[in-house]
Design an enzyme around this catalytic site. Sequence first.
Site, short mmCIF file in Angstrom:
data_model
loop_
_atom_site.label_atom_id
_atom_site.label_comp_id
_atom_site.label_asym_id
_atom_site.label_seq_id
_atom_site.Cartn_x
_atom_site.Cartn_y
_atom_site.Cartn_z
N TYR A 1 0.78 -1.20 -0.05
CA TYR A 1 0.11 -0.05 -0.01
C TYR A 1 0.87 1.05 -0.07
O TYR A 1 1.72 1.24 0.67
CB TYR A 1 -0.76 -0.08 1.25
CG TYR A 1 -2.32 -0.10 0.80
CD1 TYR A 1 -2.99 1.20 0.18
CD2 TYR A 1 -3.07 -1.25 0.96
CE1 TYR A 1 -4.22 0.91 -0.43
CE2 TYR A 1 -4.24 -1.13 0.49
CZ TYR A 1 -5.01 -0.17 -0.08
OH TYR A 1 -6.27 -0.40 -0.53
N GLU B 1 -0.66 4.61 -0.40
CA GLU B 1 -1.45 5.76 -0.67
C GLU B 1 -0.49 7.22 -0.42
O GLU B 1 0.35 7.41 0.33
CB GLU B 1 -2.55 5.92 0.31
CG GLU B 1 -3.70 5.24 -0.30
CD GLU B 1 -4.77 5.16 0.68
OE1 GLU B 1 -4.35 5.22 1.96
OE2 GLU B 1 -5.84 5.19 0.43
N ASP C 1 -5.38 13.96 -25.84
CA ASP C 1 -5.59 12.46 -25.24
C ASP C 1 -4.74 11.85 -26.15
O ASP C 1 -5.19 11.45 -27.29
CB ASP C 1 -7.14 12.12 -25.27
CG ASP C 1 -7.19 10.66 -24.88
OD1 ASP C 1 -6.29 9.93 -24.72
OD2 ASP C 1 -8.46 10.42 -24.31
N THR D 1 -2.59 6.40 -22.47
CA THR D 1 -2.75 5.35 -22.04
C THR D 1 -1.03 4.52 -22.37
O THR D 1 -0.44 4.94 -22.97
CB THR D 1 -3.82 4.21 -22.54
OG1 THR D 1 -3.52 4.30 -23.93
CG2 THR D 1 -5.05 4.69 -22.02
N LYS E 1 -1.29 0.74 -25.23
CA LYS E 1 -1.52 0.66 -26.61
C LYS E 1 -0.28 0.65 -27.45
O LYS E 1 0.42 -0.17 -27.07
CB LYS E 1 -2.59 1.58 -27.18
CG LYS E 1 -3.86 1.71 -26.23
CD LYS E 1 -4.69 2.57 -26.50
CE LYS E 1 -6.24 2.27 -25.69
NZ LYS E 1 -7.04 3.21 -25.80
N ARG F 1 -1.34 -2.08 -18.77
CA ARG F 1 -2.60 -1.17 -18.49
C ARG F 1 -2.50 -0.03 -17.50
O ARG F 1 -2.24 -0.50 -16.37
CB ARG F 1 -3.88 -1.88 -18.33
CG ARG F 1 -3.94 -3.33 -19.00
CD ARG F 1 -5.47 -3.97 -19.12
NE ARG F 1 -6.07 -3.05 -19.91
CZ ARG F 1 -6.18 -3.31 -21.10
NH1 ARG F 1 -5.31 -4.18 -21.71
NH2 ARG F 1 -7.07 -2.62 -21.93
C1 LIG Z 1 -8.24 3.89 -24.98
C2 LIG Z 1 -8.41 5.38 -24.96
C3 LIG Z 1 -9.04 5.65 -23.51
C4 LIG Z 1 -9.37 4.87 -22.34
O1 LIG Z 1 -8.39 3.90 -21.82
P1 LIG Z 1 -8.92 2.80 -21.10
O2 LIG Z 1 -7.48 2.34 -20.37
O3 LIG Z 1 -9.37 1.96 -21.73
O4 LIG Z 1 -9.90 3.30 -19.78
C5 LIG Z 1 -9.18 7.11 -23.33
N1 LIG Z 1 -9.09 7.92 -24.53
C6 LIG Z 1 -8.60 7.49 -25.74
C7 LIG Z 1 -8.57 8.35 -26.78
C8 LIG Z 1 -8.40 6.00 -25.85
O5 LIG Z 1 -8.22 5.72 -26.98
#
Ligand SMILES: *Cc1c(COP(=O)(O)O)cnc(C)c1O
Length: 397
Positions: A50, A52, A200, A226, A229, A235
């Site tokens: 933990y 936090e 994003d 993220t 990807k 993740r």
């Molecule tokens: C995949 C994605 C997210 C969300 O990611 P998660 O890990 O699935 O919550 C947010 N914004 C964009 C543009 C994405 O492609």
Amino acid sequence: MKAKMNDGEVELLLQYEEKRQHDVVNLIASENYVSDDVLQALGSSLTNKYAEGYPGARYYGGNIQIDLIERLAQKRALELFGLSPEEWSVNVQSLSGSPANLAVYTALVPLGGKIMGLTLDQGGHLTHGHKASLTGKWWQQVPYTLNKETEVLDHDVVRSIAMTEHPDVIVTGYTAYSRIIDWDAFRAIADESGALLHVDASHIAGLIAGGIYPSPFPYADTVVMTTHKTLRGPRGALIFSRKDQRKFNEKIDKAVFPGLQGGPHMNTIAGIAVALHEAARPDFQIYAAQVVDNAQTLAQALEQKGWRIISGGTDTHLFLMDTWMNGISGKAASDALEQEGIIVNKNTIPFDTRSPVDPSGIRIGTAAETTRGKNTADMIALAERIDDMLRKQIKQK
Ligand SMILES: *Cc1c(COP(=O)(O)O)cnc(C)c1O
């Protein structure tokens, strides 16, 4: 998997899934295959801890290594994108992309304020203010769309909506958009309309790190990505913010913890640190370039076989293909391909006239298969297989 588990039931399911992942051709644009080092960090004893709080300011004892790991992940994140710690801050605790966007809005947009985002059916993400997401319930989405003719962003339209609506934040960076985004144009629109610019970069993070896609950092106020990807890590998510008198970094840290989360997943953060290190190596640049080369080759080969590619091509790891135009829906196409071990996802295309559960197209991405060593010759062979399967399916109907 190496070691034998005592829980035979779960072990068997893991083995089947590992075999499935090995056997299929994985064209899911948001997936990838992590290294053994990343898996080792994820499966480590860090999950027991933990922590936090933030490095140097924890609510629990025993965090000496934990602090070093979190600081290392932060340092590597800033270095990978060429950012100085004087100008940029990064939070590495957010559990995934969706909560990362939620944290940014929580920190910077008053409740009920306006989030300007590309609509979901045109390639935006749920968390860009869609009604089904909390981001569309606690805040109000100001939607924008692509140009119907070109199927790409139309800055005149974006500007005119922004100037009428005066959103608190403009979100750019998408889930199913294959072209280079003109960050500079978005910066100018944000300045003109008095909005923050939130990028994003979830999908394109690895392409930016690999130097094959323009960096949004010179233009953005905040950047979320993220890590699982194209960046090829576990993740999770990174939230970058400009460090200045507006104190975005402090507000975002507070929004993540204690605002939205408790203890950080330190095993994941260690895995992210490993992935960031891997992405800083010269071979990752070669990888990122190959990903795009493969996507362009595959898109072109499918186009030559009579399939319409949205916007006419791709500058990234992904593209959308209009299957309905040739008489097969996105769902039927995706199901037919899965029968043959090729995994894609059904996807709406811009200005789709069909429903999201059975839309007009599919989304195809090459990040995962490129990790597995596929090259452009493989893509040409793959286009042949995809075309054969879909045409066979159309004939059977
Ligand atoms: C995949 C994605 C997210 C969300 O990611 P998660 O890990 O699935 O919550 C947010 N914004 C964009 C543009 C994405 O492609």
